[in-house]
Design a protein around this motif. Structure first.
Motif, mmCIF file in Angstrom:
data_model
loop_
_atom_site.group_PDB
_atom_site.id
_atom_site.type_symbol
_atom_site.label_atom_id
_atom_site.label_comp_id
_atom_site.label_asym_id
_atom_site.label_seq_id
_atom_site.Cartn_x
_atom_site.Cartn_y
_atom_site.Cartn_z
ATOM 1 N N PHE A 91 -6.529 -5.536 1.453
ATOM 2 C CA PHE A 91 -5.302 -4.734 1.461
ATOM 3 C C PHE A 91 -4.172 -5.432 2.218
ATOM 4 O O PHE A 91 -3.068 -5.621 1.692
ATOM 5 C CB PHE A 91 -5.595 -3.363 2.074
ATOM 6 C CG PHE A 91 -4.351 -2.529 2.300
ATOM 7 C CD1 PHE A 91 -3.696 -1.938 1.228
ATOM 8 C CD2 PHE A 91 -3.842 -2.345 3.581
ATOM 9 C CE1 PHE A 91 -2.549 -1.181 1.428
ATOM 10 C CE2 PHE A 91 -2.708 -1.587 3.790
ATOM 11 C CZ PHE A 91 -2.053 -0.998 2.725
ATOM 12 N N GLU A 92 -4.442 -5.829 3.455
ATOM 13 C CA GLU A 92 -3.386 -6.423 4.283
ATOM 14 C C GLU A 92 -2.877 -7.743 3.705
ATOM 15 O O GLU A 92 -1.674 -8.025 3.725
ATOM 16 C CB GLU A 92 -3.899 -6.638 5.704
ATOM 17 C CG GLU A 92 -3.982 -5.373 6.529
ATOM 18 C CD GLU A 92 -4.230 -5.688 7.995
ATOM 19 O OE1 GLU A 92 -3.253 -5.785 8.749
ATOM 20 O OE2 GLU A 92 -5.412 -5.856 8.366
ATOM 21 N N ALA A 93 -3.780 -8.544 3.172
ATOM 22 C CA ALA A 93 -3.372 -9.821 2.580
ATOM 23 C C ALA A 93 -2.514 -9.597 1.339
ATOM 24 O O ALA A 93 -1.531 -10.305 1.109
ATOM 25 C CB ALA A 93 -4.598 -10.656 2.231
ATOM 26 N N SER A 94 -2.882 -8.598 0.541
ATOM 27 C CA SER A 94 -2.105 -8.288 -0.663
ATOM 28 C C SER A 94 -0.713 -7.771 -0.298
ATOM 29 O O SER A 94 0.281 -8.130 -0.934
ATOM 30 C CB SER A 94 -2.841 -7.249 -1.513
ATOM 31 O OG SER A 94 -4.076 -7.744 -1.960
ATOM 32 N N VAL A 95 -0.655 -6.925 0.720
ATOM 33 C CA VAL A 95 0.644 -6.423 1.192
ATOM 34 C C VAL A 95 1.513 -7.584 1.673
ATOM 35 O O VAL A 95 2.700 -7.667 1.357
ATOM 36 C CB VAL A 95 0.441 -5.396 2.327
ATOM 37 C CG1 VAL A 95 1.767 -5.119 3.046
ATOM 38 C CG2 VAL A 95 -0.132 -4.101 1.776
ATOM 39 N N PRO A 100 -3.083 4.895 -2.252
ATOM 40 C CA PRO A 100 -1.907 5.700 -2.586
ATOM 41 C C PRO A 100 -1.277 6.445 -1.413
ATOM 42 O O PRO A 100 -0.314 7.182 -1.611
ATOM 43 C CB PRO A 100 -2.458 6.690 -3.619
ATOM 44 C CG PRO A 100 -3.894 6.836 -3.266
ATOM 45 C CD PRO A 100 -4.329 5.499 -2.745
ATOM 46 N N TYR A 101 -1.811 6.239 -0.207
ATOM 47 C CA TYR A 101 -1.277 6.956 0.950
ATOM 48 C C TYR A 101 -0.652 6.019 1.983
ATOM 49 O O TYR A 101 -0.495 6.392 3.144
ATOM 50 C CB TYR A 101 -2.386 7.793 1.605
ATOM 51 C CG TYR A 101 -2.950 8.826 0.661
ATOM 52 C CD1 TYR A 101 -2.236 9.981 0.364
ATOM 53 C CD2 TYR A 101 -4.183 8.635 0.048
ATOM 54 C CE1 TYR A 101 -2.741 10.934 -0.516
ATOM 55 C CE2 TYR A 101 -4.694 9.563 -0.838
ATOM 56 C CZ TYR A 101 -3.965 10.715 -1.120
ATOM 57 O OH TYR A 101 -4.456 11.636 -2.002
ATOM 58 N N SER A 102 -0.285 4.830 1.539
ATOM 59 C CA SER A 102 0.322 3.860 2.455
ATOM 60 C C SER A 102 1.841 3.958 2.393
ATOM 61 O O SER A 102 2.464 3.587 1.391
ATOM 62 C CB SER A 102 -0.117 2.436 2.109
ATOM 63 O OG SER A 102 0.635 1.498 2.853
ATOM 64 N N SER A 103 2.424 4.419 3.466
ATOM 65 C CA SER A 103 3.889 4.485 3.543
ATOM 66 C C SER A 103 4.507 3.102 3.423
ATOM 67 O O SER A 103 5.547 2.926 2.780
ATOM 68 C CB SER A 103 4.296 5.129 4.876
ATOM 69 O OG SER A 103 5.692 5.042 5.076
ATOM 70 N N TYR A 104 3.862 2.128 4.031
ATOM 71 C CA TYR A 104 4.394 0.758 4.017
ATOM 72 C C TYR A 104 4.496 0.228 2.588
ATOM 73 O O TYR A 104 5.488 -0.391 2.216
ATOM 74 C CB TYR A 104 3.509 -0.158 4.857
ATOM 75 C CG TYR A 104 4.127 -1.501 5.151
ATOM 76 C CD1 TYR A 104 4.872 -1.703 6.303
ATOM 77 C CD2 TYR A 104 3.980 -2.565 4.262
ATOM 78 C CE1 TYR A 104 5.453 -2.934 6.569
ATOM 79 C CE2 TYR A 104 4.559 -3.795 4.521
ATOM 80 C CZ TYR A 104 5.296 -3.968 5.672
ATOM 81 O OH TYR A 104 5.886 -5.188 5.927
ATOM 82 N N VAL A 105 3.470 0.474 1.786
ATOM 83 C CA VAL A 105 3.485 -0.004 0.396
ATOM 84 C C VAL A 105 4.570 0.708 -0.392
ATOM 85 O O VAL A 105 5.262 0.091 -1.211
ATOM 86 C CB VAL A 105 2.110 0.193 -0.261
ATOM 87 C CG1 VAL A 105 2.164 -0.190 -1.742
ATOM 88 C CG2 VAL A 105 1.062 -0.658 0.450
ATOM 89 N N ILE A 133 8.873 8.812 3.039
ATOM 90 C CA ILE A 133 9.284 9.543 4.250
ATOM 91 C C ILE A 133 8.405 10.768 4.475
ATOM 92 O O ILE A 133 8.205 11.210 5.612
ATOM 93 C CB ILE A 133 10.778 9.904 4.198
ATOM 94 C CG1 ILE A 133 11.325 10.088 5.620
ATOM 95 C CG2 ILE A 133 11.046 11.129 3.342
ATOM 96 C CD1 ILE A 133 12.828 10.028 5.720
ATOM 97 N N ASP A 134 7.847 11.331 3.389
ATOM 98 C CA ASP A 134 6.891 12.426 3.547
ATOM 99 C C ASP A 134 5.628 11.944 4.266
ATOM 100 O O ASP A 134 5.065 12.654 5.101
ATOM 101 C CB ASP A 134 6.503 12.999 2.180
ATOM 102 C CG ASP A 134 7.608 13.838 1.563
ATOM 103 O OD1 ASP A 134 8.527 14.244 2.303
ATOM 104 O OD2 ASP A 134 7.564 14.068 0.337
ATOM 105 N N LEU A 135 5.197 10.737 3.927
ATOM 106 C CA LEU A 135 3.983 10.178 4.532
ATOM 107 C C LEU A 135 4.209 9.748 5.970
ATOM 108 O O LEU A 135 3.347 9.943 6.829
ATOM 109 C CB LEU A 135 3.504 8.977 3.712
ATOM 110 C CG LEU A 135 2.872 9.285 2.361
ATOM 111 C CD1 LEU A 135 2.722 8.010 1.535
ATOM 112 C CD2 LEU A 135 1.507 9.959 2.541
ATOM 113 N N ARG A 136 5.395 9.137 6.235
ATOM 114 C CA ARG A 136 5.619 8.598 7.574
ATOM 115 C C ARG A 136 7.120 8.476 7.851
ATOM 116 O O ARG A 136 7.744 7.481 7.485
ATOM 117 C CB ARG A 136 4.953 7.229 7.718
ATOM 118 C CG ARG A 136 4.951 6.690 9.146
ATOM 119 C CD ARG A 136 4.242 5.339 9.201
ATOM 120 N NE ARG A 136 4.260 4.787 10.533
ATOM 121 C CZ ARG A 136 3.355 5.012 11.480
ATOM 122 N NH1 ARG A 136 2.337 5.799 11.215
ATOM 123 N NH2 ARG A 136 3.435 4.455 12.665
#
Length: 419
Positions: free
Chosen positions: A115-119, A146-151, A176-179
């Motif tokens: 995940f982190e490498a793909s981001v 599907p719950y990553s605000s950063y993505v 903004i809803d997520l974080r």
């Protein structure tokens, strides 16, 4: 017999050439895969800070860990992320994005779905203006998380740059809803600005600034954006206050110095503007700061200095453009920026060439359409500018530069038709 002999000789020659090409390719691939990227010295005040000391210590520790264990995914990703941030701080994206991509891809070879490498990979593509690739990568990541605000933030950025503004708004709302934090508030601010809501954009950017730790690069970047919003609405006093705070919180901060330079230009104090831009230029590598300096030279009746700097900018941008067009892994697309640079030296053919190159990549983006329209205006082809101008105005942006150019294009086009 002779024909058969010639055929054998030709075949052997082809095989030899292919062997040489393959050997060279493998050597280059090995060289790329075995490269070790180290921190480069910072410029100016940034080289004297405690932050720089800590960054060097962290980078050295990560490089030692990777040297001891080439399969250390955590260190590979951490080093890639550190280099992304160093690129932001120094402006040396050409070096640090390539370095970051190398380490991110090394981690992905070990774990393709990491995940982190793909981001990290998506961030680099967006940084290098490979917006379609960055957006596509972020969408793939979102399917699995599907719950990553950063993505969602990366998807907002990709959609904005590609000109998919409705999709960007939907993603920003979800983000903004997520974080609700600096990253989400700043994106909401940018979208409100795009849609002409300056009061709302200022409100959201204030929230972004308040959400970040004072002195942190991302916080002060947001503060500069807030100052720029005040500039665009004519509130130069509040703009000055934001740039002052940013410079106090982050001494020598180039983008605060550039903000003061713009304020000096607005007051026609070109000598002061040149000083601020020159100081900013010693802190980071940034074409926009150099272009601001060249504009200030022209306004100060120093055309020779302006021309020298403009030609230098074009040479460096062309190197970036070449890497963007020839390196399938990384390379900065700078054709929109090159279009404006060529306009400055009145090379309208080159300006149009690069403006259309960028347009072909992202025909729905309002800034790209503004650039094409402005190039056609400078070429005296006012009717050709109109369809691009219409797209540039589609979000009801109130950007003062865009509105000024729109008025000029429409007036000239009407005048040309009436004559």
């Amino acid at each position: 017999m002779k024909k058969a002999t010639l055929y054998i000789i030709a075949s052997l020659a082809c095989v030899s050439i292919l062997a040489v090409v393959l050997i060279k390719y493998k050597k280059n691939l090995y060289k790329e895969n075995s490269s070790v990227y180290v921190l480069l010295p910072r410029k100016g005040v940034a080289a004297t800070t405690e932050e720089w000391k800590n960054t060097r210590l962290k980078a050295a520790a990560l490089l030692r860990s990777i040297a001891a264990d080439a399969n250390d995914k955590k260190s590979l990703i951490s080093l890639a992320q550190l280099y992304i941030q160093e690129g932001r701080i120094t402006g040396n994206y050409a070096y640090y994005d390539k370095a970051a991509l190398k380490y991110a891809k090394d981690a992905l070879k070990l774990e393709p779905d990491n995940f982190e490498a793909s981001v990290t990979e998506s961030v680099i593509y967006l940084s290098q203006h490979h917006f379609a690739e960055g957006l596509q990568t972020a969408k793939k990541i979102l399917i699995k998380n599907p719950y990553s605000s950063y993505v969602y933030g990366l998807i907002v950025d990709g959609n904005v740059e590609m000109g998919y503004y409705d999709s960007a708004v939907s993603s920003a709302e979800r983000m903004i809803d997520l974080r609700p934090d600096l990253r989400s508030y700043s994106r909401v601010s940018y979208l409100r600005e795009i849609y002409g809501d300056y009061a709302g954009a200022i409100e959201a950017m204030k929230l972004a600034v308040d959400a970040g730790p004072p002195g942190d690069e991302t916080t002060e970047w947001a503060r500069i954006q807030l100052g720029h919003l005040y500039e665009n609405t004519g509130d130069l006093q509040n703009a000055k206050m934001q740039y002052t705070i940013a410079l106090n919180e982050r001494p020598g901060y180039a983008y605060a110095l550039a903000g003061f330079a713009r304020l000096a230009v607005a007051q026609k104090d070109y000598k002061t503007a040149i000083k601020y831009y020159t100081d900013a230029n010693t802190q980071v590598t940034d074409f926009s700061i150099q272009e601001g300096l060249s504009d200030a030279y022209r306004l100060a009746s120093q055309p020779d200095k302006a021309a020298t700097l403009e030609n230098s900018i074009i040479n460096e941008m062309n190197k970036e453009a070449l890497s963007g067009n020839t390196d399938e892994n990384i390379g900065h697309y700078v054709d929109r920026e090159l279009a404006y640079a060529y306009l400055n030296i009145h090379d309208y053919n080159k300006a149009l060439e690069h403006a259309l190159l960028e347009y072909n990549r992202r025909p729905d983006n309002i800034d790209v359409n503004e650039a094409v329209a402005w190039v056609y205006y400078n070429r005296g082809e006012y009717d050709k500018a109109l369809p691009y101008l219409k797209t540039a105005l589609k979000t009801n942006s109130k950007n003062p530069t865009l509105l000024h150019r729109a008025q000029l294009i429409q007036s000239k086009s009407e005048l040309a038709r009436n004559n």
